[in-house]
Design a protein around this motif. Structure first.
Motif, PDB file in Angstrom:
ATOM      1  N   LYS A 107      -6.327  16.532   4.789  1.00 22.81           N
ATOM      2  CA  LYS A 107      -4.940  16.607   4.354  1.00 22.81           C
ATOM      3  C   LYS A 107      -4.890  16.630   2.826  1.00 22.81           C
ATOM      4  O   LYS A 107      -5.573  15.862   2.155  1.00 22.81           O
TER       5      LYS A 107
ATOM      6  N   HIS B  73      -2.646  15.591   0.721  1.00 25.58           N
ATOM      7  CA  HIS B  73      -2.198  14.383   0.032  1.00 25.58           C
ATOM      8  C   HIS B  73      -3.291  13.309  -0.012  1.00 25.58           C
ATOM      9  O   HIS B  73      -3.156  12.299  -0.714  1.00 25.58           O
ATOM     10  N   GLU B  74      -4.396  13.527   0.732  1.00 25.25           N
ATOM     11  CA  GLU B  74      -5.525  12.598   0.691  1.00 25.25           C
ATOM     12  C   GLU B  74      -6.519  12.951  -0.411  1.00 25.25           C
ATOM     13  O   GLU B  74      -7.541  12.295  -0.564  1.00 25.25           O
TER      14      GLU B  74
ATOM     15  N   GLU C 252       2.291   0.502  -4.485  1.00 22.64           N
ATOM     16  CA  GLU C 252       3.727   0.656  -4.679  1.00 22.64           C
ATOM     17  C   GLU C 252       4.138   0.361  -6.122  1.00 22.64           C
ATOM     18  O   GLU C 252       4.974   1.065  -6.701  1.00 22.64           O
TER      19      GLU C 252
ATOM     20  N   TYR D 236      -7.327   3.181  -2.776  1.00 23.50           N
ATOM     21  CA  TYR D 236      -5.914   2.886  -2.492  1.00 23.50           C
ATOM     22  C   TYR D 236      -5.034   3.152  -3.708  1.00 23.50           C
ATOM     23  O   TYR D 236      -5.426   2.933  -4.853  1.00 23.50           O
ATOM     24  N   ARG D 237      -3.814   3.567  -3.403  1.00 23.45           N
ATOM     25  CA  ARG D 237      -2.738   3.644  -4.397  1.00 23.45           C
ATOM     26  C   ARG D 237      -1.667   2.648  -3.991  1.00 23.45           C
ATOM     27  O   ARG D 237      -1.454   2.394  -2.796  1.00 23.45           O
TER      28      ARG D 237
ATOM     29  N   TRP E  28      -6.787  13.258  -4.445  1.00 25.50           N
ATOM     30  CA  TRP E  28      -6.135  12.987  -5.726  1.00 25.50           C
ATOM     31  C   TRP E  28      -6.642  13.974  -6.769  1.00 25.50           C
ATOM     32  O   TRP E  28      -7.847  14.123  -6.974  1.00 25.50           O
TER      33      TRP E  28
ATOM     34  N   TYR F 278       0.855  -1.189   0.000  1.00 27.44           N
ATOM     35  CA  TYR F 278       0.000   0.000   0.000  1.00 27.44           C
ATOM     36  C   TYR F 278       0.891   1.239   0.000  1.00 27.44           C
ATOM     37  O   TYR F 278       1.930   1.280   0.641  1.00 27.44           O
ATOM     38  N   LYS F 279       0.479   2.273  -0.742  1.00 23.39           N
ATOM     39  CA  LYS F 279       1.270   3.492  -0.822  1.00 23.39           C
ATOM     40  C   LYS F 279       0.556   4.689  -0.194  1.00 23.39           C
ATOM     41  O   LYS F 279       1.156   5.465   0.544  1.00 23.39           O
ATOM     42  N   SER F 280      -0.734   4.871  -0.505  1.00 21.03           N
ATOM     43  CA  SER F 280      -1.505   5.982   0.056  1.00 21.03           C
ATOM     44  C   SER F 280      -2.978   5.751  -0.245  1.00 21.03           C
ATOM     45  O   SER F 280      -3.347   4.777  -0.911  1.00 21.03           O
ATOM     46  N   ASN F 281      -3.824   6.658   0.252  1.00 19.88           N
ATOM     47  CA  ASN F 281      -5.265   6.528   0.032  1.00 19.88           C
ATOM     48  C   ASN F 281      -5.927   7.909  -0.036  1.00 19.88           C
ATOM     49  O   ASN F 281      -5.355   8.907   0.391  1.00 19.88           O
ATOM     50  N   THR F 282      -7.147   7.904  -0.565  1.00 17.80           N
ATOM     51  CA  THR F 282      -7.970   9.112  -0.507  1.00 17.80           C
ATOM     52  C   THR F 282      -8.723   9.148   0.817  1.00 17.80           C
ATOM     53  O   THR F 282      -8.916   8.134   1.468  1.00 17.80           O
TER      54      THR F 282
END
Length: 271
Positions: A207, A209-210, A180, A177-178, A212, A140-144
């Motif tokens: 935030k 970065h949440e 790797e 989800y984003r 996209w 997992y890299k990041s999420n909304t």
């Protein structure tokens, strides 16, 4: 006339077999933990309410278990499709049984958190076959955030899972989800649904970065080497902010998305 009536009655009775007496097209077993995050638990409970209804309408059976030790060869032999509703198996024995099941022609559908791995966390990336080869996504890299609807785009209209599904449709609210790994660079991965650019900006923060604002994000895909489909859906919206824990959205409140699930299960269960 009486002979004809008796003949037609006999035909009617021979055809009037109840669904309960018919042999199901295939059998599905769903594994779940149901303890990690209220949004995931909400989805698990919702899935276990709705999948039996979809199963009855589409002539397959749906069973559930929260005992991951059932992930063994003897138990899995009863089922044509395995679903992971939230988490993944953790013991070496369970993982090996699942790998052999898939390599021997079994079928799998996984939702949302079933693909999660992050080192360090309670779910570290410690199963290379599953995350790197089978799913192809890596960690997992990041999420909304917050969970919001997205417009999804069908990437391969010829796949059986996309039969009758429009070119774009609005998904239920979800935490997206984003990953790797770049799935577009993996020759074994076939992306079925992705975030349509009309969805941006996706997420509300707070935030930055949440949220996209651009990019390419696969949300449903299959691996050509296995009979499998992963879906990023599976995170309902919960009222955390006001501390009521009220369910604000439901994944299965979406007819098009439900039809995609049925199509995908029928494809997976069809031998």
């Amino acid at each position: 006339m009486r002979i004809a009536w008796l003949f037609m009655t006999a035909i009617y009775l021979s055809c009037g077999i109840t669904k309960a007496q018919q042999k199901p097209l295939f059998r599905v077993i769903a594994f779940f933990t149901g303890k990690n995050d209220k949004a995931h638990v909400s989805f698990v409970n919702e899935a276990n309410r709705n999948f039996p209804k979809l199963a009855e309408k589409n002539d397959f059976t749906y069973d559930t278990t929260s005992n991951w030790n059932n992930l063994n060869a003897e138990f899995l032999a009863k089922y044509q499709v395995v679903i992971f509703l939230d988490t993944r198996p953790e013991s070496l024995e369970q993982r090996e049984a699942f790998r052999k099941y898939m390599e021997n022609g079994g079928a799998w559908m996984g939702f949302h958190f079933a693909a999660f791995a992050l080192t360090p966390s309670a779910y570290p990336q410690n199963w290379k076959w599953y995350h790197n080869e089978f799913l192809g996504s890596g960690q997992y890299k990041s999420n909304t955030w917050r969970p919001t609807s997205a417009v999804l785009r069908a990437e391969n209209r010829n796949h059986p899972a996309l039969k009758g599904i429009p070119a774009t449709f609005k998904a239920s609210p979800n935490e997206w989800y984003r990953w790797e790994n770049d799935l577009t660079q993996n020759k074994d991965i076939q992306i079925l649904l992705s975030i349509d650019p009309s969805s941006f900006p996706l997420g509300t923060g707070p935030k930055q970065h949440e949220i996209w604002k651009s990019g390419y994000y696969p949300v449903v895909w299959t691996n050509r080497k296995y009979k499998m489909i992963y879906l990023n859906m599976g995170h309902n919206d919960i009222d955390y902010e006001n501390k009521t824990d009220k369910e604000l959205s439901f994944t299965f409140d979406n007819d098009i998305q439900n039809q995609f699930l049925v199509n995908a299960l029928i494809w997976l269960g069809n031998k």
